[in-house]
Design a protein around this motif. Structure first.
Motif, PDB file in Angstrom:
ATOM      1  N   LYS A   9       0.840  -1.192   0.000  1.00  0.00           N
ATOM      2  CA  LYS A   9       0.000   0.000   0.000  1.00  0.00           C
ATOM      3  C   LYS A   9       0.880   1.248   0.000  1.00  0.00           C
ATOM      4  O   LYS A   9       1.844   1.349   0.744  1.00  0.00           O
ATOM      5  CB  LYS A   9      -0.882  -0.029   1.252  1.00  0.00           C
ATOM      6  N   THR A  10       0.556   2.199  -0.862  1.00  0.00           N
ATOM      7  CA  THR A  10       1.284   3.458  -0.907  1.00  0.00           C
ATOM      8  C   THR A  10       0.705   4.397   0.139  1.00  0.00           C
ATOM      9  O   THR A  10      -0.497   4.679   0.134  1.00  0.00           O
ATOM     10  CB  THR A  10       1.175   4.098  -2.301  1.00  0.00           C
ATOM     11  N   LEU A  65       9.191   7.114  -3.094  1.00  0.00           N
ATOM     12  CA  LEU A  65      10.416   6.860  -2.335  1.00  0.00           C
ATOM     13  C   LEU A  65      10.710   5.371  -2.188  1.00  0.00           C
ATOM     14  O   LEU A  65      11.443   4.974  -1.290  1.00  0.00           O
ATOM     15  CB  LEU A  65      10.331   7.526  -0.968  1.00  0.00           C
ATOM     16  N   ASP A  66      10.132   4.569  -3.063  1.00  0.00           N
ATOM     17  CA  ASP A  66      10.358   3.134  -3.078  1.00  0.00           C
ATOM     18  C   ASP A  66       9.773   2.504  -1.817  1.00  0.00           C
ATOM     19  O   ASP A  66       9.084   3.137  -1.042  1.00  0.00           O
ATOM     20  CB  ASP A  66      11.842   2.823  -3.234  1.00  0.00           C
ATOM     21  N   PHE A  67      10.050   1.259  -1.607  1.00  0.00           N
ATOM     22  CA  PHE A  67       9.410   0.550  -0.509  1.00  0.00           C
ATOM     23  C   PHE A  67      10.173   0.722   0.800  1.00  0.00           C
ATOM     24  O   PHE A  67      11.359   1.018   0.816  1.00  0.00           O
ATOM     25  CB  PHE A  67       9.273  -0.947  -0.837  1.00  0.00           C
ATOM     26  N   SER A  81       9.346  -2.291  12.892  1.00  0.00           N
ATOM     27  CA  SER A  81      10.787  -2.302  13.074  1.00  0.00           C
ATOM     28  C   SER A  81      11.413  -2.283  11.682  1.00  0.00           C
ATOM     29  O   SER A  81      11.311  -3.250  10.928  1.00  0.00           O
ATOM     30  CB  SER A  81      11.200  -3.562  13.852  1.00  0.00           C
ATOM     31  N   VAL A  82      12.032  -1.190  11.327  1.00  0.00           N
ATOM     32  CA  VAL A  82      12.493  -0.933   9.961  1.00  0.00           C
ATOM     33  C   VAL A  82      13.784  -1.680   9.649  1.00  0.00           C
ATOM     34  O   VAL A  82      14.769  -1.567  10.374  1.00  0.00           O
ATOM     35  CB  VAL A  82      12.700   0.579   9.737  1.00  0.00           C
ATOM     36  N   LEU A  83      13.739  -2.441   8.557  1.00  0.00           N
ATOM     37  CA  LEU A  83      14.929  -3.146   8.093  1.00  0.00           C
ATOM     38  C   LEU A  83      15.513  -2.497   6.844  1.00  0.00           C
ATOM     39  O   LEU A  83      16.703  -2.587   6.593  1.00  0.00           O
ATOM     40  CB  LEU A  83      14.599  -4.614   7.825  1.00  0.00           C
ATOM     41  N   ASP A  84      14.684  -1.848   6.048  1.00  0.00           N
ATOM     42  CA  ASP A  84      15.147  -1.113   4.883  1.00  0.00           C
ATOM     43  C   ASP A  84      14.293   0.133   4.734  1.00  0.00           C
ATOM     44  O   ASP A  84      13.060   0.058   4.737  1.00  0.00           O
ATOM     45  CB  ASP A  84      15.040  -1.967   3.613  1.00  0.00           C
ATOM     46  N   GLY A  85      14.932   1.282   4.636  1.00  0.00           N
ATOM     47  CA  GLY A  85      14.227   2.548   4.510  1.00  0.00           C
ATOM     48  C   GLY A  85      14.560   3.512   5.631  1.00  0.00           C
ATOM     49  O   GLY A  85      14.007   4.613   5.703  1.00  0.00           O
ATOM     50  N   GLN A  86      15.460   3.119   6.494  1.00  0.00           N
ATOM     51  CA  GLN A  86      15.834   3.914   7.660  1.00  0.00           C
ATOM     52  C   GLN A  86      16.281   5.328   7.293  1.00  0.00           C
ATOM     53  O   GLN A  86      15.855   6.307   7.911  1.00  0.00           O
ATOM     54  CB  GLN A  86      16.943   3.178   8.408  1.00  0.00           C
ATOM     55  N   GLN A  87      17.115   5.467   6.279  1.00  0.00           N
ATOM     56  CA  GLN A  87      17.649   6.780   5.921  1.00  0.00           C
ATOM     57  C   GLN A  87      16.536   7.713   5.444  1.00  0.00           C
ATOM     58  O   GLN A  87      16.435   8.863   5.876  1.00  0.00           O
ATOM     59  CB  GLN A  87      18.726   6.636   4.831  1.00  0.00           C
TER      60      GLN A  87
END
Length: 196
Positions: A9-10, A65-67, A81-87
């Protein structure tokens, strides 16, 4: 809720906090790198893209901004809990903080991004980073100046009574302050009403 998020979902950064109670950058993640001094090219390019998207006509294309990838807890207060997208998420949080303060929308920011005096966007990579993000959402920022010709935010914040100078030893805190200066440079001249 978990099913909706798994379908790709966006959503906007702000609406993410309607889906989950907290967004956590887990301790296994690296420090916030987008704000490092040497990352100026990536930082400036990203902020420029955000600025263009926010100031584009209403019918313009949104900035994709991608997934964002992470684990969603199923507790009473669901946490991502973020594994990718932290920055990207960290930059968006800092941008929301800046615009809320600049446009006198801090009450809305605090209501949306704080719970019981603590940030709903947490950064437990180190104690100092955790404390800094909590302080951002509860501090009295009335002494900070956000006008185009205001002093650099880094200096203003580090001179604030709520800021502990020991936090400067934390790479995430230092990088966040650098990013806030860059956000101030990019968005200081931009007309108001971007926070919404």
């Amino acid at each position: 809720m978990e099913q909706r998020m798994q379908q790709g979902k966006t959503i906007t950064f702000a609406s993410l906090f309607s889906e989950v109670s907290n967004v956590v950058i887990p301790i296994i993640q690296r420090d916030y790198a987008q704000g490092r001094e040497e990352a100026w090219e990536v930082r400036d390019q990203f902020l420029h893209s955000i600025s263009q998207a926010l100031t584009a006509p209403v019918d313009g294309l949104p900035l994709d901004l991608d997934f964002i990838y992470g684990n969603l807890s199923t507790e009473e207060r669901p946490t991502l809990s973020v594994l990718d997208g932290q920055q990207r998420l960290t930059t968006l949080f800092l941008l929301h903080w800046y615009l809320a303060n600049k446009e006198s929308k801090y009450a809305d920011f605090s209501e949306r991004f704080a719970y019981q005096g603590k940030s709903r966007f947490t950064y437990p990579t180190r104690t100092a980073a955790t404390e800094f993000f909590h302080a951002l959402v509860r501090a009295d920022n009335s002494g900070l100046k956000f006008a185009e010709n205001a002093p650099a935010l880094r200096e203003q914040i580090t001179d604030s009574s709520w800021f502990y100078h020991s936090w400067l030893q934390d790479p995430t805190v230092s990088a966040s302050l650098t990013m806030l200066n860059a956000i101030q440079s990019c968005f200081g001249k931009v007309p108001s009403e971007l926070y919404a």
